[in-house]
Design a protein around this motif. Structure first.
Motif, PDB file in Angstrom:
ATOM      1  N   ARG A 107      54.262  48.371   2.705  1.00 24.58           N
ATOM      2  CA  ARG A 107      54.846  49.237   3.737  1.00 24.58           C
ATOM      3  C   ARG A 107      54.438  48.777   5.118  1.00 24.58           C
ATOM      4  O   ARG A 107      55.236  48.800   6.053  1.00 24.58           O
ATOM      5  CB  ARG A 107      54.428  50.689   3.514  1.00 24.58           C
ATOM      6  CG  ARG A 107      55.141  51.351   2.364  1.00 24.58           C
ATOM      7  CD  ARG A 107      54.769  52.790   2.268  1.00 24.58           C
ATOM      8  NE  ARG A 107      55.050  53.450   3.532  1.00 24.58           N
ATOM      9  CZ  ARG A 107      55.749  54.562   3.649  1.00 24.58           C
ATOM     10  NH1 ARG A 107      56.230  55.124   2.574  1.00 24.58           N
ATOM     11  NH2 ARG A 107      55.952  55.100   4.814  1.00 24.58           N
ATOM     12  N   THR A 108      53.172  48.382   5.283  1.00 23.54           N
ATOM     13  CA  THR A 108      52.702  47.903   6.578  1.00 23.54           C
ATOM     14  C   THR A 108      53.432  46.629   6.967  1.00 23.54           C
ATOM     15  O   THR A 108      53.854  46.472   8.120  1.00 23.54           O
ATOM     16  CB  THR A 108      51.184  47.653   6.534  1.00 23.54           C
ATOM     17  OG1 THR A 108      50.528  48.861   6.146  1.00 23.54           O
ATOM     18  CG2 THR A 108      50.654  47.206   7.881  1.00 23.54           C
ATOM     19  N   ASN A 109      53.599  45.712   6.027  1.00 19.88           N
ATOM     20  CA  ASN A 109      54.301  44.466   6.326  1.00 19.88           C
ATOM     21  C   ASN A 109      55.759  44.723   6.694  1.00 19.88           C
ATOM     22  O   ASN A 109      56.289  44.111   7.620  1.00 19.88           O
ATOM     23  CB  ASN A 109      54.219  43.507   5.139  1.00 19.88           C
ATOM     24  CG  ASN A 109      52.861  42.888   5.015  1.00 19.88           C
ATOM     25  OD1 ASN A 109      52.089  42.875   5.961  1.00 19.88           O
ATOM     26  ND2 ASN A 109      52.552  42.377   3.847  1.00 19.88           N
ATOM     27  N   SER A 110      56.408  45.623   5.983  1.00 18.73           N
ATOM     28  CA  SER A 110      57.808  45.895   6.301  1.00 18.73           C
ATOM     29  C   SER A 110      57.931  46.595   7.652  1.00 18.73           C
ATOM     30  O   SER A 110      58.875  46.321   8.407  1.00 18.73           O
ATOM     31  CB  SER A 110      58.470  46.718   5.198  1.00 18.73           C
ATOM     32  OG  SER A 110      57.878  47.993   5.106  1.00 18.73           O
ATOM     33  N   ALA A 111      56.993  47.467   7.986  1.00 16.61           N
ATOM     34  CA  ALA A 111      57.025  48.117   9.300  1.00 16.61           C
ATOM     35  C   ALA A 111      56.808  47.092  10.408  1.00 16.61           C
ATOM     36  O   ALA A 111      57.469  47.139  11.455  1.00 16.61           O
ATOM     37  CB  ALA A 111      55.955  49.205   9.376  1.00 16.61           C
ATOM     38  N   TYR A 112      55.892  46.153  10.183  1.00 20.75           N
ATOM     39  CA  TYR A 112      55.661  45.110  11.175  1.00 20.75           C
ATOM     40  C   TYR A 112      56.893  44.225  11.322  1.00 20.75           C
ATOM     41  O   TYR A 112      57.262  43.847  12.436  1.00 20.75           O
ATOM     42  CB  TYR A 112      54.449  44.268  10.782  1.00 20.75           C
ATOM     43  CG  TYR A 112      54.142  43.197  11.800  1.00 20.75           C
ATOM     44  CD1 TYR A 112      53.558  43.518  13.018  1.00 20.75           C
ATOM     45  CD2 TYR A 112      54.460  41.876  11.548  1.00 20.75           C
ATOM     46  CE1 TYR A 112      53.297  42.551  13.954  1.00 20.75           C
ATOM     47  CE2 TYR A 112      54.201  40.895  12.484  1.00 20.75           C
ATOM     48  CZ  TYR A 112      53.607  41.235  13.687  1.00 20.75           C
ATOM     49  OH  TYR A 112      53.355  40.271  14.614  1.00 20.75           O
ATOM     50  N   ASP A 113      57.555  43.910  10.210  1.00 22.54           N
ATOM     51  CA  ASP A 113      58.781  43.106  10.278  1.00 22.54           C
ATOM     52  C   ASP A 113      59.875  43.833  11.056  1.00 22.54           C
ATOM     53  O   ASP A 113      60.590  43.209  11.851  1.00 22.54           O
ATOM     54  CB  ASP A 113      59.287  42.776   8.876  1.00 22.54           C
ATOM     55  CG  ASP A 113      58.433  41.742   8.178  1.00 22.54           C
ATOM     56  OD1 ASP A 113      57.694  41.011   8.871  1.00 22.54           O
ATOM     57  OD2 ASP A 113      58.501  41.672   6.933  1.00 22.54           O
TER      58      ASP A 113
END
Length: 133
Positions: A107-113
């Motif tokens: 979730r953190t990676n997708s939010a950063y993307d």
């Protein structure tokens, strides 16, 4: 003795207020909010009832606190309940913690993307606007 503990100097206390007052606001219309200090805990505690976040999550926190209190009271008051809980294995919680940690990372990676994609689009918009001018 040289190098002893008595010769160690305490580090100086940082005075951020001096530097904070020197830095201009990002925008002229923005207001400067004071930095929080660890000395402000009583004032922060007094404003807790007006907290928007507490109003949002207060009911859920209260329900979880009541549920935890009921479980602890049952564990202490009823020995049969406590004895029945001794056979539980912590393996399920360990596996759930691993799965939740992976979910949190994804979730953190997708939010950063998403943030980075928005930043690229905004930069493209700014550059196109500059080219028009």
């Amino acid at each position: 003795a040289p190098g002893g503990a008595s010769e160690l100097a305490t580090p100086p206390v940082a005075n951020f207020k001096y530097y904070w007052d020197k830095v201009p606001p990002v925008y002229d219309s923005s207001t400067r909010h004071p930095r929080y200090s660890n000395q402000d805990w009583l004032a922060n505690l007094a404003t807790l009832p007006q907290s928007k976040m507490l109003r949002r999550v207060g009911f859920h926190v209260a329900c979880n606190t009541v549920m935890a209190t009921v479980v602890v009271m049952a564990f202490n008051k009823f020995p049969a309940f406590a004895m029945g809980c001794k056979g539980f294995s912590p393996t399920a919680h360990s596996m759930a913690a691993g799965a939740l940690s992976l979910l949190l990372v994804f979730r953190t990676n997708s939010a950063y993307d998403r943030f980075w994609e928005g930043r690229k689009l905004w930069g493209k918009l700014v550059n196109m606007t500059r080219e028009l001018a």
